[in-house]
Design a protein around this motif. Structure first.
Motif, short mmCIF file in Angstrom:
data_model
loop_
_atom_site.label_atom_id
_atom_site.label_comp_id
_atom_site.label_asym_id
_atom_site.label_seq_id
_atom_site.Cartn_x
_atom_site.Cartn_y
_atom_site.Cartn_z
N ASP A 58 0.84 -1.20 0.00
CA ASP A 58 0.00 0.00 0.00
C ASP A 58 0.88 1.25 0.00
O ASP A 58 2.10 1.16 -0.01
CB ASP A 58 -0.98 -0.02 1.18
N ASP A 98 1.40 3.49 2.31
CA ASP A 98 2.23 3.70 3.50
C ASP A 98 3.56 2.95 3.36
O ASP A 98 4.63 3.50 3.62
CB ASP A 98 1.47 3.24 4.75
N ASP A 147 6.82 -1.36 7.13
CA ASP A 147 5.38 -1.55 7.28
C ASP A 147 4.99 -3.02 7.46
O ASP A 147 3.83 -3.37 7.32
CB ASP A 147 4.61 -0.92 6.09
N HIS A 169 4.43 -0.92 12.38
CA HIS A 169 3.43 -0.47 13.36
C HIS A 169 2.26 -1.45 13.47
O HIS A 169 1.16 -1.06 13.85
CB HIS A 169 2.96 0.96 13.04
N HIS A 170 2.49 -2.71 13.11
CA HIS A 170 1.43 -3.72 13.20
C HIS A 170 1.66 -4.70 14.35
O HIS A 170 2.80 -4.98 14.70
CB HIS A 170 1.37 -4.54 11.90
N ALA A 204 3.55 3.68 9.12
CA ALA A 204 4.98 3.35 9.13
C ALA A 204 5.80 4.61 8.85
O ALA A 204 6.89 4.79 9.37
CB ALA A 204 5.27 2.26 8.10
N ASP A 260 -2.76 5.76 5.15
CA ASP A 260 -3.10 4.78 6.18
C ASP A 260 -4.25 5.28 7.07
O ASP A 260 -5.14 4.51 7.43
CB ASP A 260 -1.88 4.45 7.05
#
Ligand SMILES: [Mn+2]
Length: 376
Positions: free
Chosen positions: A42, A44, A100, A126-127, A150, A180
């Motif tokens: 994506d 981000d 990401d 950031h997941h 991210a 995002d």
């Protein structure tokens, strides 16, 4: 140099200089860096990669951006010199920088085996999810699940290391953040008017809003409007895409109490296939659809779509006012299929290792059952 390979977790506050330096040193001791984005890349992820490439360029470190997505509708400023993960040659990478993503669920088995060959692996993410630590040898994880994108983490990294890079990459960092947040309904973009509007909820997140404002200051009105247009991808649909979008509303099924709304697009769906399957455009249509369902129905807490993507069957979820974390755990433990699931508390997804219609159907039912058991 002794490296601390332990899992590192931060809040989206400023990054301690020492930690930032550690990442910087790992990158700088490498002559070559492959920056890898997750599957169905994506905006981000791609913009994180672009910003990191700019950063490395300043130190004459050559890098390549590796994505898994059709570039056509991907919101991204510069699209040259990008490699598709499927075209990776059989070679031994030096340093790999994962942006990401930090878990193997978000990449293909082929990309995972490529990453495994690297001399060192650095992940900026950031997941939530089980990270690659077990799968790769020498590695450094930098995971901040409180960050809204991210690119926000990369902003904090530049802030600690070299502020000049922020100005240079502001467009890319901003675009990743807006994209995002738009997917999570935290920022709205109007492509026709060229405007970007943060929600009250977004403004309450001090760190995210600070990054938003600081980046925005570097951009002209023209650039902001260009970004709004790129992110609001559903403002420029073809008649066929519009027809597909409208058909989704006719296919919604609800759980009895209406808390769960879902649409199944079977793996052999002709319209889905004719639109090119999962890509930036179709994924944006489904995304906006899920957000709309939550807005339109006060009782609905989770909006779900099922669809085929790259020979896997996928589920994507948006939640309102509840957390999906318990659901992820419960589904992963209790559904007897080869699949993975995870993401953020309010937005996530999973993929099943099959496109066999009967299997997909059964999996869909099980996912809905698990949702019912964990959020009802
Ligand atoms: Mn992201």
């Amino acid at each position: 140099m002794k490296i601390n390979y332990s899992l590192t977790s931060f809040k989206a506050k400023k990054i301690p200089k020492l930690k930032a330096k550690q990442i910087d040193e790992l990158l700088k001791k490498s002559p070559k860096v492959d920056i890898i984005c997750h599957e169905s890349t994506d905006s981000d992820a791609a913009n994180s990669a672009l910003a990191m490439k700019e950063y490395l360029k300043q130190f004459n470190i050559s890098s390549r951006i590796i994505i898994s997505q059709n570039l056509q509708n991907l919101p991204l400023r510069k699209k040259d010199n990008i490699i598709q993960a499927q075209d990776l040659k059989d070679e031994t990478p030096d340093t790999i920088l994962c942006v990401d993503f930090s878990s193997k669920e978000r990449i293909s088995p082929k990309t995972l085996s490529y990453i495994k060959k690297a001399k060192q692996v650095i992940c900026l993410d950031h997941h939530k999810g089980e990270n690659l630590q077990k799968d790769v040898g020498q590695n450094f994880f930098y995971i901040d699940t409180s960050a809204k994108s991210a690119t926000s983490i990369i902003y904090r990294l530049f802030e600690a290391l070299n502020k000049k890079t922020i100005k240079k990459t502001a467009y890319d960092l901003f675009l990743g953040l807006i994209s995002d947040c738009n997917k999570r309904g935290l920022i709205s973009c109007d492509g026709t008017k060229g405007t970007i509007t943060p929600s009250k909820e977004f403004e309450k997140d001090k760190d995210a809003f600070e990054i938003y404002n600081k980046l925005k200051r570097f951009l002209s009105i023209k650039e902001i409007s260009e970004i709004a247009k790129m992110v609001d991808i559903t403002s420029t649909l073809t008649p066929k895409e519009e027809k597909f979008r409208d058909s989704l509303y006719k296919k919604i099924k609800y759980s009895k109490n209406k808390k769960i709304a879902y649409v199944e697009i079977p793996p052999d769906d002709k319209i889905w296939q004719s639109l090119g399957g999962d890509n930036t455009k179709t994924s944006a249509i489904l995304n906006k659809f899920r957000q709309n369902i939550l807005k339109l129905n006060p009782n609905t807490k989770v909006a779900v779509t099922f669809y085929e993507a790259k020979n896997l069957y996928r589920v994507s979820l948006h939640a309102k006012g509840i957390s999906l974390d318990e659901f992820y755990n419960y589904a992963q433990k209790n559904i007897p299929y080869n699949f993975s699931i995870g993401g953020h508390s309010d937005r996530g997804g999973g993929k099943l290792d099959s496109t066999e219609p009967e299997t997909c159907k059964k999996w869909t039912e099980d996912i809905i059952k698990c949702l019912f058991l964990t959020i009802d």
